[in-house]
Design an enzyme around this catalytic site. Structure first.
Site, PDB file in Angstrom:
ATOM      1  N   ASP A  67      16.038 -26.274 118.639  1.00  0.00           N
ATOM      2  CA  ASP A  67      17.424 -26.215 118.439  1.00  0.00           C
ATOM      3  C   ASP A  67      18.271 -25.388 119.189  1.00  0.00           C
ATOM      4  O   ASP A  67      17.845 -24.488 119.912  1.00  0.00           O
ATOM      5  CB  ASP A  67      17.676 -25.898 116.893  1.00  0.00           C
ATOM      6  CG  ASP A  67      16.515 -24.607 116.271  1.00  0.00           C
ATOM      7  OD1 ASP A  67      16.142 -24.078 117.279  1.00  0.00           O
ATOM      8  OD2 ASP A  67      16.284 -24.471 115.281  1.00  0.00           O
ATOM      9  N   ASN A 136      15.016 -20.983 103.147  1.00  0.00           N
ATOM     10  CA  ASN A 136      15.493 -22.322 102.271  1.00  0.00           C
ATOM     11  C   ASN A 136      14.312 -23.478 102.389  1.00  0.00           C
ATOM     12  O   ASN A 136      14.689 -24.464 102.071  1.00  0.00           O
ATOM     13  CB  ASN A 136      16.623 -22.743 102.169  1.00  0.00           C
ATOM     14  CG  ASN A 136      17.195 -23.189 103.543  1.00  0.00           C
ATOM     15  OD1 ASN A 136      16.427 -23.118 104.650  1.00  0.00           O
ATOM     16  ND2 ASN A 136      18.360 -23.484 103.863  1.00  0.00           N
ATOM     17  N   HIS A 138      13.887 -24.712 105.854  1.00  0.00           N
ATOM     18  CA  HIS A 138      14.024 -25.487 106.715  1.00  0.00           C
ATOM     19  C   HIS A 138      13.024 -25.413 107.748  1.00  0.00           C
ATOM     20  O   HIS A 138      12.760 -24.324 108.134  1.00  0.00           O
ATOM     21  CB  HIS A 138      15.674 -25.366 107.433  1.00  0.00           C
ATOM     22  CG  HIS A 138      15.949 -23.910 108.037  1.00  0.00           C
ATOM     23  ND1 HIS A 138      16.778 -23.154 107.390  1.00  0.00           N
ATOM     24  CD2 HIS A 138      15.396 -23.394 109.219  1.00  0.00           C
ATOM     25  CE1 HIS A 138      16.963 -22.139 108.325  1.00  0.00           C
ATOM     26  NE2 HIS A 138      16.133 -22.327 109.317  1.00  0.00           N
TER      27      HIS A 138
HETATM   28  C1  GLP Z   1      16.427 -20.098 112.297  1.00  0.00           C
HETATM   29  C2  GLP Z   1      15.891 -21.360 113.553  1.00  0.00           C
HETATM   30  C3  GLP Z   1      14.401 -21.698 113.201  1.00  0.00           C
HETATM   31  C4  GLP Z   1      13.718 -20.618 112.471  1.00  0.00           C
HETATM   32  C5  GLP Z   1      14.263 -20.027 111.211  1.00  0.00           C
HETATM   33  C6  GLP Z   1      13.616 -18.662 110.909  1.00  0.00           C
HETATM   34  O1  GLP Z   1      17.543 -20.522 111.765  1.00  0.00           O
HETATM   35  N1  GLP Z   1      16.732 -22.384 113.742  1.00  0.00           N
HETATM   36  O2  GLP Z   1      13.956 -22.375 114.176  1.00  0.00           O
HETATM   37  O3  GLP Z   1      12.461 -20.658 112.456  1.00  0.00           O
HETATM   38  O4  GLP Z   1      15.544 -20.191 111.326  1.00  0.00           O
HETATM   39  O5  GLP Z   1      13.990 -17.596 111.652  1.00  0.00           O
HETATM   40  P1  GLP Z   1      13.676 -16.190 111.618  1.00  0.00           P
HETATM   41  O6  GLP Z   1      12.159 -16.031 112.214  1.00  0.00           O
HETATM   42  O7  GLP Z   1      14.642 -15.327 112.314  1.00  0.00           O
HETATM   43  O8  GLP Z   1      13.438 -15.622 110.134  1.00  0.00           O
END
Ligand code: GLP
Length: 260
Positions: A67, A136, A138
């Protein structure tokens, strides 16, 4: 799902790096799907260490990231493009022409999404997709209640994700509201998914992903329908799992060829 639980974030990053390095060594012309965020950083550091020790080469790898934020050009320090260059690409022997991220700065975003899907297809599909998970539930930037059949598309971030990701910006107002992300179907077509989660903040999402119903309310739960998923957790991220001891029992009793 193969569920591997380790005592610390360091130990789980080591397992994740072992999974990635094993497939890089085994498969010529590997197509690797990559993730950003705080979680995979330790794994990238370990992969860089292996490369510097002369034990791992990325020369024959092609990469596709999950992304990117809309409106942040690659040179913007907060873009995922910049993140990938400084945390991995520039520090290993990856050919820059073989690294790909969605273009969040394209004049025609829908065209850019179609183009990204085509590039993945032309490369032969993704062999191993690294994933994190949002608090959440995702994956990529596929927020709750979005289509479970989606392909690379433009998404609007939820307020929770904006808050969560605001730590990487000076203030929440600067977090772009829009992103380009691989869709759920795009992710599900990867031959093997490797999802990493660490810390108590992720424990509820991890529980819903592994032990909850498959539902767009927790997009990561769709991975229950994937034939090959490895989930690597530290104890904090695993603490809400109802049958944690069962996962550990399974791991202890694997035959050699059953291990990632
Ligand atoms: C972000 C990214 C995801 C990532 C997630 C967790 O928003 N778009 O690909 O896996 O959220 O992020 P973090 O590892 O900083 O908790």
């Amino acid at each position: 799902m193969e569920i591997l639980i380790r005592d610390t974030p360091e130990a789980s990053a080591q397992v994740a790096a072992d999974v990635v390095s094993k497939i890089i060594r085994e498969r010529a012309n590997l197509v690797l799907g990559l993730a950003t965020g705080g979680t995979p950083l330790r794994m990238y550091q370990e992969l860089i260490r292996m490369h510097q020790a002369g034990k791992l080469s990325f020369q024959n790898c092609t990469t596709f990231n999950l992304d990117e934020y809309v409106g942040l050009p690659p040179e913007d320090e907060r873009s995922y493009n910049h993140y990938m260059r400084s945390n991995l690409f520039d520090r290993v022997d990856l050919d820059p022409a073989q690294t790909h991220l969605p273009d969040g700065d394209a004049p025609d975003l829908r065209e850019a999404c179609r183009d990204y899907e085509q590039k993945i297809k032309d490369a032969g599909g993704i062999d191993l997709q690294v994933l994190g998970i949002g608090a959440n539930g995702h994956i990529g930037f596929n927020e709750p209640t979005g289509s479970l059949a989606s392909r690379t598309w433009v998404k609007i971030l939820s307020e929770q994700t904006i808050r969560d990701n605001s730590v990487y910006f000076d203030n929440p107002e600067e977090v772009p509201r829009h992103v380009v992300t691989m869709g759920i179907s795009t992710i599900m077509e990867a031959r093997h998914c490797l999802l990493l989660a660490s810390g108590a903040k992720k424990a509820n999402a991890v529980r819903r992903m592994i032990e909850g119903a498959v539902s767009a309310s927790c997009p990561a739960s769709i991975l229950q329908m994937h034939p090959r998923v490895t989930v690597v957790l530290d104890e904090e991220a695993a603490y809400l799992l109802a049958v944690k001891e069962h996962y550990k029992w399974i791991e202890r009793n694997k035959l050699d060829w059953q291990r990632y």
